[in-house]
Design a protein around this motif. Sequence first.
Motif, PDB file in Angstrom:
ATOM      1  N   LYS A  63     -10.065 -55.373  -4.760  1.00  0.00           N
ATOM      2  CA  LYS A  63     -10.561 -56.025  -5.936  1.00  0.00           C
ATOM      3  C   LYS A  63     -11.543 -57.006  -5.562  1.00  0.00           C
ATOM      4  N   ARG A  64     -11.484 -57.892  -4.632  1.00  0.00           N
ATOM      5  CA  ARG A  64     -12.625 -58.385  -4.179  1.00  0.00           C
ATOM      6  C   ARG A  64     -13.863 -57.955  -3.785  1.00  0.00           C
ATOM      7  N   LEU A  65     -13.730 -56.725  -3.241  1.00  0.00           N
ATOM      8  CA  LEU A  65     -14.904 -56.000  -2.854  1.00  0.00           C
ATOM      9  C   LEU A  65     -15.785 -55.564  -4.133  1.00  0.00           C
ATOM     10  N   ILE A  66     -14.957 -54.790  -5.308  1.00  0.00           N
ATOM     11  CA  ILE A  66     -15.289 -54.719  -6.449  1.00  0.00           C
ATOM     12  C   ILE A  66     -16.125 -55.476  -7.427  1.00  0.00           C
ATOM     13  N   PHE A  67     -15.302 -56.792  -7.225  1.00  0.00           N
ATOM     14  CA  PHE A  67     -15.753 -58.017  -8.241  1.00  0.00           C
ATOM     15  C   PHE A  67     -17.182 -58.425  -7.439  1.00  0.00           C
ATOM     16  N   LYS A 188      -2.763 -66.940 -16.271  1.00  0.00           N
ATOM     17  CA  LYS A 188      -3.042 -67.238 -17.701  1.00  0.00           C
ATOM     18  C   LYS A 188      -4.778 -67.600 -17.596  1.00  0.00           C
ATOM     19  N   ARG A 189      -5.282 -67.947 -16.489  1.00  0.00           N
ATOM     20  CA  ARG A 189      -6.893 -68.255 -16.522  1.00  0.00           C
ATOM     21  C   ARG A 189      -7.482 -66.924 -16.582  1.00  0.00           C
ATOM     22  N   ASP A 190      -6.702 -65.691 -16.551  1.00  0.00           N
ATOM     23  CA  ASP A 190      -7.566 -64.420 -16.433  1.00  0.00           C
ATOM     24  C   ASP A 190      -8.203 -64.523 -17.941  1.00  0.00           C
ATOM     25  N   LEU A 191      -7.740 -65.026 -18.990  1.00  0.00           N
ATOM     26  CA  LEU A 191      -8.463 -64.905 -20.107  1.00  0.00           C
ATOM     27  C   LEU A 191      -9.656 -65.629 -20.041  1.00  0.00           C
ATOM     28  N   TYR A 192      -9.927 -66.677 -19.380  1.00  0.00           N
ATOM     29  CA  TYR A 192     -10.929 -67.423 -18.987  1.00  0.00           C
ATOM     30  C   TYR A 192     -12.242 -66.546 -18.397  1.00  0.00           C
ATOM     31  N   VAL A 193     -11.608 -65.795 -17.353  1.00  0.00           N
ATOM     32  CA  VAL A 193     -12.446 -64.964 -16.961  1.00  0.00           C
ATOM     33  C   VAL A 193     -13.238 -63.873 -17.772  1.00  0.00           C
ATOM     34  N   ILE A 194     -12.409 -63.266 -18.550  1.00  0.00           N
ATOM     35  CA  ILE A 194     -12.748 -62.168 -19.658  1.00  0.00           C
ATOM     36  C   ILE A 194     -13.820 -62.832 -20.497  1.00  0.00           C
ATOM     37  N   ILE A 195     -13.749 -64.143 -21.126  1.00  0.00           N
ATOM     38  CA  ILE A 195     -14.220 -64.644 -21.974  1.00  0.00           C
ATOM     39  C   ILE A 195     -15.649 -64.970 -21.393  1.00  0.00           C
ATOM     40  N   GLY A 196     -15.558 -65.733 -20.411  1.00  0.00           N
ATOM     41  CA  GLY A 196     -16.838 -66.036 -19.372  1.00  0.00           C
ATOM     42  C   GLY A 196     -17.581 -65.056 -19.006  1.00  0.00           C
ATOM     43  N   GLY A 197     -17.038 -63.941 -18.615  1.00  0.00           N
ATOM     44  CA  GLY A 197     -17.878 -62.873 -17.857  1.00  0.00           C
ATOM     45  C   GLY A 197     -18.475 -61.979 -18.989  1.00  0.00           C
ATOM     46  N   LEU A 198     -17.796 -61.834 -19.981  1.00  0.00           N
ATOM     47  CA  LEU A 198     -18.418 -61.127 -21.347  1.00  0.00           C
ATOM     48  C   LEU A 198     -19.340 -61.875 -22.045  1.00  0.00           C
ATOM     49  N   LEU A 199     -19.249 -63.122 -21.960  1.00  0.00           N
ATOM     50  CA  LEU A 199     -20.356 -64.084 -22.649  1.00  0.00           C
ATOM     51  C   LEU A 199     -21.797 -63.964 -21.897  1.00  0.00           C
ATOM     52  N   TYR A 244     -15.032 -54.931 -14.900  1.00  0.00           N
ATOM     53  CA  TYR A 244     -14.332 -55.488 -14.147  1.00  0.00           C
ATOM     54  C   TYR A 244     -13.305 -56.711 -14.655  1.00  0.00           C
ATOM     55  N   VAL A 245     -13.979 -57.663 -15.291  1.00  0.00           N
ATOM     56  CA  VAL A 245     -13.294 -58.742 -16.039  1.00  0.00           C
ATOM     57  C   VAL A 245     -12.219 -58.473 -16.929  1.00  0.00           C
ATOM     58  N   ILE A 246     -12.320 -57.069 -17.841  1.00  0.00           N
ATOM     59  CA  ILE A 246     -11.543 -56.503 -18.620  1.00  0.00           C
ATOM     60  C   ILE A 246     -10.414 -55.891 -18.095  1.00  0.00           C
ATOM     61  N   CYS A 247     -10.728 -55.125 -16.899  1.00  0.00           N
ATOM     62  CA  CYS A 247      -9.844 -54.433 -16.313  1.00  0.00           C
ATOM     63  C   CYS A 247      -8.736 -55.003 -15.426  1.00  0.00           C
ATOM     64  N   ARG A 248      -9.326 -56.403 -14.757  1.00  0.00           N
ATOM     65  CA  ARG A 248      -8.387 -57.052 -13.832  1.00  0.00           C
ATOM     66  C   ARG A 248      -7.151 -57.589 -14.663  1.00  0.00           C
ATOM     67  N   TYR A 249      -7.434 -57.898 -15.820  1.00  0.00           N
ATOM     68  CA  TYR A 249      -6.618 -58.510 -16.847  1.00  0.00           C
ATOM     69  C   TYR A 249      -5.482 -57.594 -17.011  1.00  0.00           C
ATOM     70  N   PHE A 250      -5.499 -56.249 -17.364  1.00  0.00           N
ATOM     71  CA  PHE A 250      -4.660 -55.454 -17.307  1.00  0.00           C
ATOM     72  C   PHE A 250      -3.818 -54.858 -16.114  1.00  0.00           C
ATOM     73  N   GLU A 251      -4.718 -54.726 -14.953  1.00  0.00           N
ATOM     74  CA  GLU A 251      -4.220 -54.242 -13.759  1.00  0.00           C
ATOM     75  C   GLU A 251      -3.330 -55.153 -13.168  1.00  0.00           C
ATOM     76  N   MET A 310      -9.613 -48.746 -11.581  1.00  0.00           N
ATOM     77  CA  MET A 310      -8.796 -49.910 -11.815  1.00  0.00           C
ATOM     78  C   MET A 310      -7.522 -49.745 -13.038  1.00  0.00           C
ATOM     79  N   ILE A 311      -7.864 -48.874 -13.832  1.00  0.00           N
ATOM     80  CA  ILE A 311      -6.765 -48.496 -14.752  1.00  0.00           C
ATOM     81  C   ILE A 311      -6.242 -47.038 -14.730  1.00  0.00           C
ATOM     82  N   VAL A 312      -6.995 -46.050 -14.748  1.00  0.00           N
ATOM     83  CA  VAL A 312      -6.580 -44.757 -14.883  1.00  0.00           C
ATOM     84  C   VAL A 312      -6.042 -44.185 -13.678  1.00  0.00           C
ATOM     85  N   VAL A 313      -6.647 -44.618 -12.328  1.00  0.00           N
ATOM     86  CA  VAL A 313      -5.873 -44.092 -11.099  1.00  0.00           C
ATOM     87  C   VAL A 313      -4.605 -45.024 -10.855  1.00  0.00           C
ATOM     88  N   PRO A 314      -4.541 -46.332 -10.836  1.00  0.00           N
ATOM     89  CA  PRO A 314      -3.227 -46.973 -10.833  1.00  0.00           C
ATOM     90  C   PRO A 314      -2.408 -46.417 -11.796  1.00  0.00           C
TER      91      PRO A 314
END
Length: 331
Positions: A63-67, A188-199, A244-251, A310-314
């Motif tokens: 995950k760190r490599l992909i990110f 719970k901080r994952d939500l901040y990552v999504i918002i920050g990344g997409l913004l 990545y920021v979206i998929c990591r939340y669900f993964e 990160m979603i389909v294969v897992p």
Amino acid sequence: MCRWVAREVFMDIEYLLFLQDIRNASGDLFAPFFLWLTDFSVSLWPIILMYFVYWTCDRNVGKRLIFGHSGALLMNGFLKLVCCVNRPWIRCDEIEPYGDVKGGATGYSFPSGHSTNVTSIFGGIGFWQRKKHIVITIVSFAIVVLTMFSRNYLGVHTPQDVIVGCLAAIVMMIVANFIESWTDKNIKRDLYVIIGGLLLCVVLIIFYETKSYPLVYNDAGELLVDPKKMIADSFEGIGAVSAYVICRYFERRYFDFEKILDWKSRFVVATICSIPLIWWFNHCIDLVSNLLNRNWAKFLYFFVGITYAMIVVPAIMKKVSGKMLETENNS
């Protein structure tokens, strides 16, 4: 004739001319190897290797490599469009890149995308393995250094292009590791990552589309660097970070495949699942460009690739684990 006023100031061009003299004096003896290496560094195989690390070796490292790779793509596109630095042979007519390598280096020069890409993947792998398998670390770092040198040796990048390309990747790898460690302490901080990344991605799209770009033409009146193509290329990083920021939340919440399936089974599933992924990477640009445009084709290139990885294969691995458990219970 070189396009400069004070020749002695431009040591980067002097260095490239020096390497060019060596290349010509040796009869291009080493050029084919460096050409192969430079092509390999931006081929599918480093990307597939990165995904296999995630699928089969170490999920957290993967995950760190992909990110880090996604962030490096984003940073590279941003710096190219902000700096708008021309290629060495545009700055100096005496620079003659090797073979047809010039045809694949049509965009802005600074920083080097090859250096960014190879550092974010092989540099990350080398750092990860530094305490376990020193040979892997040495080989990985050698690939990084030789790829960087190859861009100079082939005459398509200056020293500062490859150095900053490498440093940009390292910075984004550090940022990626910090964010992953920060969110590990509180999911719970994952939500901040999504918002920050997409913004951030939205802001960059607006910036790229509204910014003015220099238009440089050759003597025949042909545009040397097309800003529209460079904007499209930058959408790869935007698509990668968005995915990545979206998929990591669900993964992180639903697909803990590393604990439910042994690595051998994961390897088999990953090998089979990599076939559609390879097809996508080979045909995405042409397919989507015909339906939408090149910008969104580039965006979907990594957006779909990372979502699949990160979603389909897992999800498939989770399904396979359930089937294996059911078979064991029935036997």
